[in-house]
Design a protein around this motif. Sequence first.
Motif, PDB file in Angstrom:
ATOM      1  N   ASP A 162      18.466   8.516  21.361  1.00  0.00           N
ATOM      2  CA  ASP A 162      18.155   8.334  19.941  1.00  0.00           C
ATOM      3  C   ASP A 162      18.734   7.019  19.427  1.00  0.00           C
ATOM      4  OD1 ASP A 162      16.866  10.799  19.929  1.00  0.00           O
ATOM      5  OD2 ASP A 162      18.646  11.882  19.217  1.00  0.00           O
ATOM      6  N   MET A 163      19.949   6.717  19.867  1.00  0.00           N
ATOM      7  CA  MET A 163      20.577   5.474  19.447  1.00  0.00           C
ATOM      8  C   MET A 163      19.779   4.271  19.962  1.00  0.00           C
ATOM      9  SD  MET A 163      24.551   4.279  19.770  1.00  0.00           S
ATOM     10  CE  MET A 163      25.127   5.828  19.144  1.00  0.00           C
ATOM     11  N   ARG A 164      19.343   4.357  21.201  1.00  0.00           N
ATOM     12  CA  ARG A 164      18.542   3.275  21.774  1.00  0.00           C
ATOM     13  C   ARG A 164      17.271   3.072  20.949  1.00  0.00           C
ATOM     14  NH1 ARG A 164      18.380   0.447  25.812  1.00  0.00           N
ATOM     15  NH2 ARG A 164      19.881   1.632  27.013  1.00  0.00           N
ATOM     16  N   TRP A 165      16.599   4.178  20.632  1.00  0.00           N
ATOM     17  CA  TRP A 165      15.356   4.089  19.866  1.00  0.00           C
ATOM     18  C   TRP A 165      15.598   3.397  18.524  1.00  0.00           C
ATOM     19  CZ3 TRP A 165      13.771   6.118  15.170  1.00  0.00           C
ATOM     20  CH2 TRP A 165      12.412   5.992  14.886  1.00  0.00           C
ATOM     21  N   LEU A 166      16.668   3.785  17.833  1.00  0.00           N
ATOM     22  CA  LEU A 166      16.978   3.195  16.531  1.00  0.00           C
ATOM     23  C   LEU A 166      17.324   1.712  16.640  1.00  0.00           C
ATOM     24  CD1 LEU A 166      19.064   6.135  15.065  1.00  0.00           C
ATOM     25  CD2 LEU A 166      16.950   5.233  14.084  1.00  0.00           C
ATOM     26  N   ILE A 167      18.137   1.373  17.620  1.00  0.00           N
ATOM     27  CA  ILE A 167      18.537  -0.035  17.788  1.00  0.00           C
ATOM     28  C   ILE A 167      17.335  -0.892  18.165  1.00  0.00           C
ATOM     29  CG2 ILE A 167      19.891  -1.611  19.217  1.00  0.00           C
ATOM     30  CD1 ILE A 167      22.085   0.546  19.245  1.00  0.00           C
ATOM     31  N   GLU A 168      16.510  -0.397  19.074  1.00  0.00           N
ATOM     32  CA  GLU A 168      15.309  -1.153  19.458  1.00  0.00           C
ATOM     33  C   GLU A 168      14.369  -1.320  18.265  1.00  0.00           C
ATOM     34  OE1 GLU A 168      13.641   0.753  22.917  1.00  0.00           O
ATOM     35  OE2 GLU A 168      15.204  -0.061  24.228  1.00  0.00           O
ATOM     36  N   LYS A 169      14.249  -0.293  17.444  1.00  0.00           N
ATOM     37  CA  LYS A 169      13.395  -0.360  16.255  1.00  0.00           C
ATOM     38  C   LYS A 169      13.910  -1.443  15.301  1.00  0.00           C
ATOM     39  CE  LYS A 169      11.563   2.392  12.474  1.00  0.00           C
ATOM     40  NZ  LYS A 169      11.543   3.683  11.811  1.00  0.00           N
ATOM     41  N   ILE A 170      15.225  -1.446  15.077  1.00  0.00           N
ATOM     42  CA  ILE A 170      15.831  -2.450  14.194  1.00  0.00           C
ATOM     43  C   ILE A 170      15.612  -3.857  14.758  1.00  0.00           C
ATOM     44  CG2 ILE A 170      18.043  -3.339  13.323  1.00  0.00           C
ATOM     45  CD1 ILE A 170      18.912  -0.325  13.134  1.00  0.00           C
ATOM     46  N   CYS A 171      15.865  -4.012  16.051  1.00  0.00           N
ATOM     47  CA  CYS A 171      15.679  -5.322  16.677  1.00  0.00           C
ATOM     48  C   CYS A 171      14.226  -5.782  16.558  1.00  0.00           C
ATOM     49  CB  CYS A 171      16.107  -5.284  18.143  1.00  0.00           C
ATOM     50  SG  CYS A 171      17.893  -5.218  18.382  1.00  0.00           S
ATOM     51  N   SER A 172      13.299  -4.900  16.787  1.00  0.00           N
ATOM     52  CA  SER A 172      11.868  -5.245  16.679  1.00  0.00           C
ATOM     53  C   SER A 172      11.524  -5.661  15.256  1.00  0.00           C
ATOM     54  CB  SER A 172      10.991  -4.065  17.103  1.00  0.00           C
ATOM     55  OG  SER A 172      11.149  -3.798  18.466  1.00  0.00           O
ATOM     56  N   GLN A 173      12.010  -4.907  14.282  1.00  0.00           N
ATOM     57  CA  GLN A 173      11.734  -5.231  12.874  1.00  0.00           C
ATOM     58  C   GLN A 173      12.310  -6.579  12.473  1.00  0.00           C
ATOM     59  OE1 GLN A 173      13.372  -1.819  10.834  1.00  0.00           O
ATOM     60  NE2 GLN A 173      11.451  -0.678  10.953  1.00  0.00           N
ATOM     61  N   GLU A 174      13.424  -6.950  13.097  1.00  0.00           N
ATOM     62  CA  GLU A 174      14.087  -8.216  12.769  1.00  0.00           C
ATOM     63  C   GLU A 174      13.688  -9.347  13.719  1.00  0.00           C
ATOM     64  OE1 GLU A 174      15.997  -8.664  10.067  1.00  0.00           O
ATOM     65  OE2 GLU A 174      15.608  -6.559   9.529  1.00  0.00           O
ATOM     66  N   SER A 175      12.712  -9.092  14.593  1.00  0.00           N
ATOM     67  CA  SER A 175      12.236 -10.076  15.584  1.00  0.00           C
ATOM     68  C   SER A 175      13.357 -10.562  16.502  1.00  0.00           C
ATOM     69  CB  SER A 175      11.563 -11.272  14.895  1.00  0.00           C
ATOM     70  OG  SER A 175      10.482 -10.840  14.115  1.00  0.00           O
ATOM     71  N   ILE A 176      14.192  -9.623  16.910  1.00  0.00           N
ATOM     72  CA  ILE A 176      15.289  -9.924  17.826  1.00  0.00           C
ATOM     73  C   ILE A 176      14.899  -9.410  19.203  1.00  0.00           C
ATOM     74  CG2 ILE A 176      17.704  -9.402  18.385  1.00  0.00           C
ATOM     75  CD1 ILE A 176      18.076  -8.984  15.286  1.00  0.00           C
ATOM     76  N   THR A 177      15.005 -10.283  20.206  1.00  0.00           N
ATOM     77  CA  THR A 177      14.719  -9.847  21.574  1.00  0.00           C
ATOM     78  C   THR A 177      16.012  -9.339  22.197  1.00  0.00           C
ATOM     79  OG1 THR A 177      15.083 -12.065  22.473  1.00  0.00           O
ATOM     80  CG2 THR A 177      12.818 -11.501  21.854  1.00  0.00           C
ATOM     81  N   TRP A 178      15.878  -8.492  23.222  1.00  0.00           N
ATOM     82  CA  TRP A 178      17.051  -7.910  23.841  1.00  0.00           C
ATOM     83  C   TRP A 178      16.840  -7.681  25.325  1.00  0.00           C
ATOM     84  CZ3 TRP A 178      13.681  -5.119  20.796  1.00  0.00           C
ATOM     85  CH2 TRP A 178      13.022  -4.050  21.417  1.00  0.00           C
ATOM     86  N   GLU A 179      17.975  -7.673  26.016  1.00  0.00           N
ATOM     87  CA  GLU A 179      17.987  -7.270  27.417  1.00  0.00           C
ATOM     88  C   GLU A 179      18.407  -5.802  27.432  1.00  0.00           C
ATOM     89  OE1 GLU A 179      20.804  -9.799  29.406  1.00  0.00           O
ATOM     90  OE2 GLU A 179      19.474 -11.537  29.316  1.00  0.00           O
ATOM     91  N   LYS A 180      17.760  -5.018  28.262  1.00  0.00           N
ATOM     92  CA  LYS A 180      18.070  -3.587  28.355  1.00  0.00           C
ATOM     93  C   LYS A 180      19.551  -3.370  28.665  1.00  0.00           C
ATOM     94  CE  LYS A 180      17.030   0.616  30.983  1.00  0.00           C
ATOM     95  NZ  LYS A 180      18.396   1.057  30.970  1.00  0.00           N
TER      96      LYS A 180
END
Length: 176
Positions: free
Chosen positions: A10-28
Amino acid sequence: FDLTKIAEADMRWLIEKICSQESITWEKEALDMIIRRARGSLRDALTMLEKCIFDKKVETKNVEAALHLVSLSFLKETFDACISWDAKEIQRIINTLEQEATDVRQFAAQMTEWIVEHIGEAFEKKLFPLYQELFDLFTRIYVQSRQVAVPMDIMRMSLYERIKSGVIEKKQTPKK
């Protein structure tokens, strides 16, 4: 307030959602490191995430730097040196930890986490007792480092004790 912990998924889903909304890319792997450190606290995860964003990216090297973590490759090197009783390599590791002013408790916590994450390998290679022994060693370092003035001394003495026990074990093992 008695807040319940949030599941990692759930935490991953929320963080990925926030990053996507803010146009932030991430490494798994970078997000994995943040989520592990947060230990079920979304507030802590978001605070860490904020510290780890550089140029609209969340990368492993930035998480390591911002959260003062050692690299996964260094954890593996430490584990390998401990299981092989390699005195020179253990001395190099201690020197590196001292030179980089590594937080002993943080390092010991990372080592126990790394061991647990690789426990499947222990069963595959029939080395569970060895993994358990190292888990216990770094757990002791974590606990005892709070009780001394110089936590690195606990790390040094514990790892030297590991070398000593390996030398004794090698001497007692009959040659084939």
